[in-house]
Design an enzyme around this catalytic site. Sequence first.
Site, short mmCIF file in Angstrom:
data_model
loop_
_atom_site.label_atom_id
_atom_site.label_comp_id
_atom_site.label_asym_id
_atom_site.label_seq_id
_atom_site.Cartn_x
_atom_site.Cartn_y
_atom_site.Cartn_z
N ARG A 59 34.28 -59.77 52.41
CA ARG A 59 35.79 -60.57 51.59
C ARG A 59 34.91 -61.42 51.26
O ARG A 59 36.56 -61.99 50.30
CB ARG A 59 36.50 -60.11 52.82
N TYR A 112 52.26 -58.87 30.39
CA TYR A 112 51.49 -56.68 30.62
C TYR A 112 52.60 -56.73 32.22
O TYR A 112 53.33 -57.34 32.68
CB TYR A 112 50.36 -57.85 31.58
N ASP A 186 46.99 -66.52 31.07
CA ASP A 186 46.34 -65.24 31.32
C ASP A 186 45.59 -64.64 29.69
O ASP A 186 45.81 -65.10 28.72
CB ASP A 186 46.97 -64.08 31.18
N LYS A 211 38.74 -55.90 31.01
CA LYS A 211 39.08 -55.55 29.67
C LYS A 211 37.72 -55.81 28.46
O LYS A 211 37.07 -55.19 29.35
CB LYS A 211 39.97 -55.73 28.93
N1 LCS Z 1 47.11 -58.95 32.51
C1 LCS Z 1 46.87 -58.28 31.74
C2 LCS Z 1 47.54 -59.31 29.72
C3 LCS Z 1 46.87 -57.08 31.15
O1 LCS Z 1 47.13 -56.85 29.78
C4 LCS Z 1 47.12 -56.68 32.44
C5 LCS Z 1 46.37 -55.11 32.60
C6 LCS Z 1 46.65 -57.37 33.63
C7 LCS Z 1 46.69 -58.61 33.69
C8 LCS Z 1 46.26 -56.79 34.80
O2 LCS Z 1 44.69 -56.24 35.26
P1 LCS Z 1 44.35 -54.94 35.36
O3 LCS Z 1 45.11 -55.19 36.69
O4 LCS Z 1 44.47 -53.81 34.92
O5 LCS Z 1 43.21 -55.07 35.37
N2 LCS Z 1 46.64 -54.69 31.28
C9 LCS Z 1 46.45 -53.34 31.12
C10 LCS Z 1 47.52 -52.73 29.59
O6 LCS Z 1 47.76 -53.33 28.93
N3 LCS Z 1 47.36 -51.54 29.81
O7 LCS Z 1 46.57 -50.81 30.62
C11 LCS Z 1 46.24 -51.87 31.39
#
Ligand code: LCS
Length: 397
Positions: A59, A112, A186, A211
Amino acid sequence: MDSKNASFGTRAIHAGNIKDKQNHALTMPIYQTSTFYFDSCEQGAALCAGEEEGYVYSRTANPTRTVLEAKIANLEGGEAACTAASGMGAISATLWTIAGAGKHIIADGTLYGCTFSLLNHGFTRYGVEVTFVDTSNIEEVKANLKENTVAVYLETPANPNLKITDIKTIAKVAHEYNKDIKVVCDNTFASPYLQRPLELGADVVVHSATKYINGHGDVIAGLVIGKEDFITEVRNFGIKDMTGSVLSPMDSFLILRGLKTLEVRMKQHCSTAMEVAKFLDSCEEIEKVYYPGLEHHPGHEIAKEQMRDFGGMIAFEVKGGKAAGAKLVNSVDLLTIAVSLGDAETLLQHPASMTHATYNSEELAEAGIAEGLVRLSIGLEAPEDIIADLRQAIGRV
Ligand code: LCS
């Protein structure tokens, strides 16, 4: 190979790697273990007290993750990095480390959907004050800085409408007001290949590594990059105690694999996206195209300054609004209707009902997210095939 001077693609392959002296494995193995044995009670105590270097429990640290953390710190130009089990885990762990009851966060209103919800519905429950502004308007940021402001939080390009914020100016204004304010950026939509916010003055970079960084649509992961002291706090408080948002060794391995091709993938995403954006911009059925590479995009000049290229994300509005947008989405053949982004497959989705369903109608309008907006994540298929599919789908609207 940790030289900051080697090219990005070379560092993505070699930086942070350790030599496997035991078996000479080329690729970092997956240390699929929850715990690590101690040679003695005394050694265990020394490791737990941080007086001796080594691993205790996965962890807090795991060898496969350590290599990924070193590599991503190098690629973002940061002192240190820590991983999380998701982008949301990385963002939560970061913001819980910075803020608490009585503190104030300035956040861009276009985020997001789950990040918006975390700030709008989550942090406010626990006594953190959050002010949403348009960070592309520096005067709005200036006007809202207060004595208890601890963070300015933004995405650029922003999800889903590709709004661009001038990172350098935001960092300058925030730090002139109070050098301890953390500017958190971000960098998910850009990836470190296209943009390095820390070099522009930001204090912390967060990622959904789900991503572009992983790039293959098979992992959920997050990253935080910044100064060593801060990252240690995020790891020991934000991840270990507050969220428990721990990235598995297997997922760390998959991201290390994905990172080897980040540069070649990003180059292809960018060149195809530019072609697709120009195509959409030329269609009379399309009302508006949002792509920072197009000269009419309001953030084009800033994007040219702070990004190496304009990325693989496009948003657009179809004439006829939401119903016409939905018809187009339902008419694709090669393209896939799905949330997420940065994969080999071209994905399209409707933010108001999917990724940004956490916004109500007024909040969507305030954030500049049209009800009929369609978002495209350009994949690695041949540009002509993506355009052909969009052309036939537009023809059916
Ligand atoms: N920041 C951005 C800019 C994102 O687009 C996302 C997820 C996150 C943080 C969160 O990341 P995760 O926890 O999903 O790894 N964006 C998504 C989107 O646009 N479509 O599905 C997930």
